[in-house]
Design an enzyme around this catalytic site. Structure first.
Site, PDB file in Angstrom:
ATOM      1  N   HIS A   1      -0.331   5.129  -0.598  1.00 31.68           N
ATOM      2  CA  HIS A   1      -1.375   5.311   0.428  1.00 31.68           C
ATOM      3  C   HIS A   1      -0.892   6.165   1.610  1.00 31.68           C
ATOM      4  CE1 HIS A   1       0.154   1.193   2.087  1.00 31.68           C
ATOM      5  NE2 HIS A   1       0.717   2.167   2.776  1.00 31.68           N
TER       6      HIS A   1
ATOM      7  N   HIS B   1      -1.141  -1.175   9.283  1.00 29.88           N
ATOM      8  CA  HIS B   1      -0.012  -0.516   9.955  1.00 29.88           C
ATOM      9  C   HIS B   1      -0.169  -0.511  11.471  1.00 29.88           C
ATOM     10  CE1 HIS B   1      -0.052   1.048   5.829  1.00 29.88           C
ATOM     11  NE2 HIS B   1       1.190   1.403   5.973  1.00 29.88           N
TER      12      HIS B   1
ATOM     13  N   GLU C   1       6.309  -2.429   0.402  1.00 25.64           N
ATOM     14  CA  GLU C   1       4.863  -2.470   0.114  1.00 25.64           C
ATOM     15  C   GLU C   1       4.586  -2.736  -1.362  1.00 25.64           C
ATOM     16  OE1 GLU C   1       3.466   0.648   3.627  1.00 25.64           O
ATOM     17  OE2 GLU C   1       3.648   1.339   1.574  1.00 25.64           O
TER      18      GLU C   1
ATOM     19  N   HIS D   1      10.366   4.225  -0.464  1.00 25.60           N
ATOM     20  CA  HIS D   1      10.439   5.117   0.680  1.00 25.60           C
ATOM     21  C   HIS D   1      10.963   4.377   1.903  1.00 25.60           C
ATOM     22  CE1 HIS D   1       6.442   3.293   1.297  1.00 25.60           C
ATOM     23  NE2 HIS D   1       6.313   3.856   2.473  1.00 25.60           N
TER      24      HIS D   1
END
Ligand SMILES: [Fe+2]
Length: 289
Positions: free
Chosen positions: A12, A59, A240, A193
């Site tokens: 995303h 976030h 995530e 990441h």
């Protein structure tokens, strides 16, 4: 009865939204990523869900560090995006399904998941970008939505096992819903990441490929990692992956892989997309807990 059609998981990254807004899908940098969604579109055109349960992490748009629930669910008739920065265009509103939201809330609390219920809720890029990837082209959204947030931002985070079990509880709740609905479960985020610190730009392809395989055939194997082990293997933001695990937990039938794609990098993130078909188990659509 509600029927769980299957699950989709996707990255995303905010820059995907900018690429969509600028029409860059066929540029050499972006094409290997966007082409990975052709198989998703073909499958969605066949199964045609009515409702999507979107499992993601906020976030800082709706929840910030001052108040951050471990698990939260929307119970609104409509969900709005807002300006998050990064030049991202604000997405058009998403229709909700309050009746299904309240069924899920009641079932999850009865199942010992004390989820925060939100009758007003902004949805951020982790919700809006996957929706735009699955249903590109604008116009009215063809599905109603239920947002479910998992905290992957402020430690302590829920464990991979806890998130998988949340997914199982969501699956049981959907199986017990008496309206005739076709439901898709969407898990967003990842893959490996890390955005900050000395490991900024960290990508772990072998671990990503292991996850893409295990989540289909042996998801329980991924629940044995601790949160810190997941940070080490997938990066600080790669945690995530728990959103994908919750999606997988919600698939209560016989699960098979329909389509997948893996591409590195987009921005400084490893990206993946997966389509999982969920067929009810003959004679007993509800898997035992
Ligand atoms: Fe994210």
């Amino acid at each position: 009865m509600a029927r769980i059609l299957g699950g989709v998981s996707t990255s995303h990254i905010p820059s995907i939204g900018n690429a969509i807004a600028k029409g860059l899908q066929n540029e050499p940098y972006w094409r290997p990523f966007f082409d990975g969604f052709n198989g998703v579109h073909q499958w969605l055109a066949q199964v045609r869900p009515d409702v999507v349960v979107v499992i993601y992490n906020d976030h800082g748009l709706n929840f910030f560090l001052d108040k951050l629930p471990t698990f939260a669910i929307g119970a609104a008739a409509e969900y709005h995006h807002a300006d998050e920065g990064w030049g991202l265009p604000v997405a058009r509103p998403f229709p909700g399904d309050p009746a299904l939201s309240w069924h899920l809330i009641n079932a999850l609390v009865a199942d010992e998941f004390d989820i925060t219920m939100c009758q007003e809720m902004l949805v951020d890029h982790a919700f809006t970008i996957p929706m735009s990837l699955l249903w590109p082209g604008g116009g009215a959204w063809p599905v109603r939505t239920i947002p479910i947030c998992i905290n992957t931002v402020q430690h302590p985070l829920p464990s991979p096992a806890r998130c998988f079990n949340l997914g199982r509880a969501i699956g049981r709740a959907l199986d017990s819903y008496d309206r005739d609905l076709k439901v898709l479960v969407l898990g967003t985020g990842g893959l490996s990441h890390q955005l900050d610190g000395t490991r900024a730009g960290f990508i772990n392809k072998p671990f990503d490929l292991l996850c893409l395989d295990r989540i289909v055939h042996e998801p329980e194997a991924l629940t044995h990692y601790s949160v810190l082990e997941l940070v080490e293997l997938a990066g600080a933001q790669g945690v995530e992956l728990v959103n994908w695990l919750a999606m997988r937990g919600a698939l209560t039938g016989n699960v098979s892989r329909v389509h997948g794609n893996y591409h590195i990098p987009i921005s400084n993130t490893a990206t993946g997309v997966l389509v999982l078909d969920n067929q009810p188990i003959a004679g007993d659509a509800k898997r035992a807990a």
